[in-house]
Design a protein around this motif. Sequence first.
Motif, PDB file in Angstrom:
ATOM      1  N   LYS A   1       0.844  -1.198   0.000  1.00  0.00           N
ATOM      2  CA  LYS A   1       0.000   0.000   0.000  1.00  0.00           C
ATOM      3  C   LYS A   1       0.878   1.246   0.000  1.00  0.00           C
ATOM      4  CE  LYS A   1      -2.250  -0.905   3.789  1.00  0.00           C
ATOM      5  NZ  LYS A   1      -3.216  -0.935   4.907  1.00  0.00           N
ATOM      6  N   LYS A   2       0.296   2.339  -0.461  1.00  0.00           N
ATOM      7  CA  LYS A   2       1.039   3.593  -0.590  1.00  0.00           C
ATOM      8  C   LYS A   2       1.663   4.068   0.738  1.00  0.00           C
ATOM      9  CE  LYS A   2       0.451   5.145  -4.945  1.00  0.00           C
ATOM     10  NZ  LYS A   2       1.603   5.081  -5.834  1.00  0.00           N
TER      11      LYS A   2
ATOM     12  N   GLU B   1       4.591   1.675 -11.215  1.00  0.00           N
ATOM     13  CA  GLU B   1       3.682   1.546 -10.073  1.00  0.00           C
ATOM     14  C   GLU B   1       4.281   0.628  -8.998  1.00  0.00           C
ATOM     15  OE1 GLU B   1       0.127  -0.554 -10.935  1.00  0.00           O
ATOM     16  OE2 GLU B   1      -0.745  -0.134  -8.953  1.00  0.00           O
TER      17      GLU B   1
ATOM     18  N   ASN C   1       6.988   2.464  -7.330  1.00  0.00           N
ATOM     19  CA  ASN C   1       6.595   3.769  -6.812  1.00  0.00           C
ATOM     20  C   ASN C   1       7.505   4.880  -7.361  1.00  0.00           C
ATOM     21  OD1 ASN C   1       4.926   5.404  -5.344  1.00  0.00           O
ATOM     22  ND2 ASN C   1       5.927   5.036  -3.374  1.00  0.00           N
TER      23      ASN C   1
END
Lengths: 212, 212
Positions: free
Chosen positions: A183-184, B38, B41
């Motif tokens: 998750k971010k 993605e 990141n």
Amino acid sequence: MNQNLSEKVIKRLTLYHFILLECEQSGLEYVSSPRIAELLNIDNSQVRKDIKMVNNVGKCKIGYEVKKLRRSIEETLGFKKPKNAFIIGAGNIGTALIKYEDLKDYGLNILALFDNNPLKIGMMINSKEVFHFSELPNLVQKLGVDIAILTVPKEVAQNCADMLVEAGIKYIWNFTPRVLKVKKNVRVWNENLIGNFLQFVAEDKVVDDDRD
Amino acid sequence: MNQNLSEKVIKRLTLYHFILLECEQSGLEYVSSPRIAELLNIDNSQVRKDIKMVNNVGKCKIGYEVKKLRRSIEETLGFKKPKNAFIIGAGNIGTALIKYEDLKDYGLNILALFDNNPLKIGMMINSKEVFHFSELPNLVQKLGVDIAILTVPKEVAQNCADMLVEAGIKYIWNFTPRVLKVKKNVRVWNENLIGNFLQFVAEDKVVDDDRD
């Protein structure tokens, strides 16, 4: 940390710290920037620039006060503020890390290891207990740990990462050669020993000026 | 390597390689740059720029051919050309590294370990023999090894480094938290786990744009 420092500056400050510790052990009170530069095979101006960032000024012809500079670096890098962590995987790398006492001196406080091998559960490695994975959520909560050091086989790395995030871990120091999907709000630091090795043995000189 | 790549590019290409291997294992034939971006990141434009450097162009709306891109990265980073190395210190880190099979896949061929503990001499670790330090000069010559991985306690790191250089070693991958003094023609790569840890837990966001 009280300012934004680039990765390279942090790495160099850590190396300066190694040198300062050695100077102190040898009873040296002062060290010059050309001496530090020579040891690391880098430019003197680079050393002076980095050290200016930690608010230390050398004395002309004498150099920096070793003890004072050491403390300034410690303060800047904040590594005397211990951070608690768990090691995931009680294999070779996990065991090596828990026995690597220097990490503790620099603020990494490893509280326990986790594994799923029944033979390892309950074992003590360097006075730290090996728990079963299933105890992770409970112990993360109870001890307020948010750093996990991932040293499991790559085949189970993603599954373990999912469990870590589920348990509330916010920082994963990833020693596996696998890119993790998280998750971010979770940070992954890829240790990437393989990338380091490839850089090291690069036949052509690695470009030092990295602008991207 | 056929071109000058920055440290950061080499590290990212290695991570792309991890992703590509996983894609292949899952039977995926194509992967897009936004997907890679993605997972890591990072910016899509960064991924495209890096991949352009290894001479690969993606197909519009389909992405990169996984197998082809993997091979291009391998060629660019030159990691299918095995490099022979010795491990100095048959302790926890030395043992972890010799058992870390992935390093072998990326071209690091560890031939033997060296230690001065009589109890360890002659032992086999992962099918590699532990020799006494005194045999180093002879084996460096005989096997033409020029890479040493230094994993001894920091107190003896400099002494060991002197012996390595004397024996003809040209590259030292230094896992000890000690800065080594060596001749100009010897390259030291400081693994600096401590510096990596400090970066990772830096409270403020590490500045990505490093121009020095």
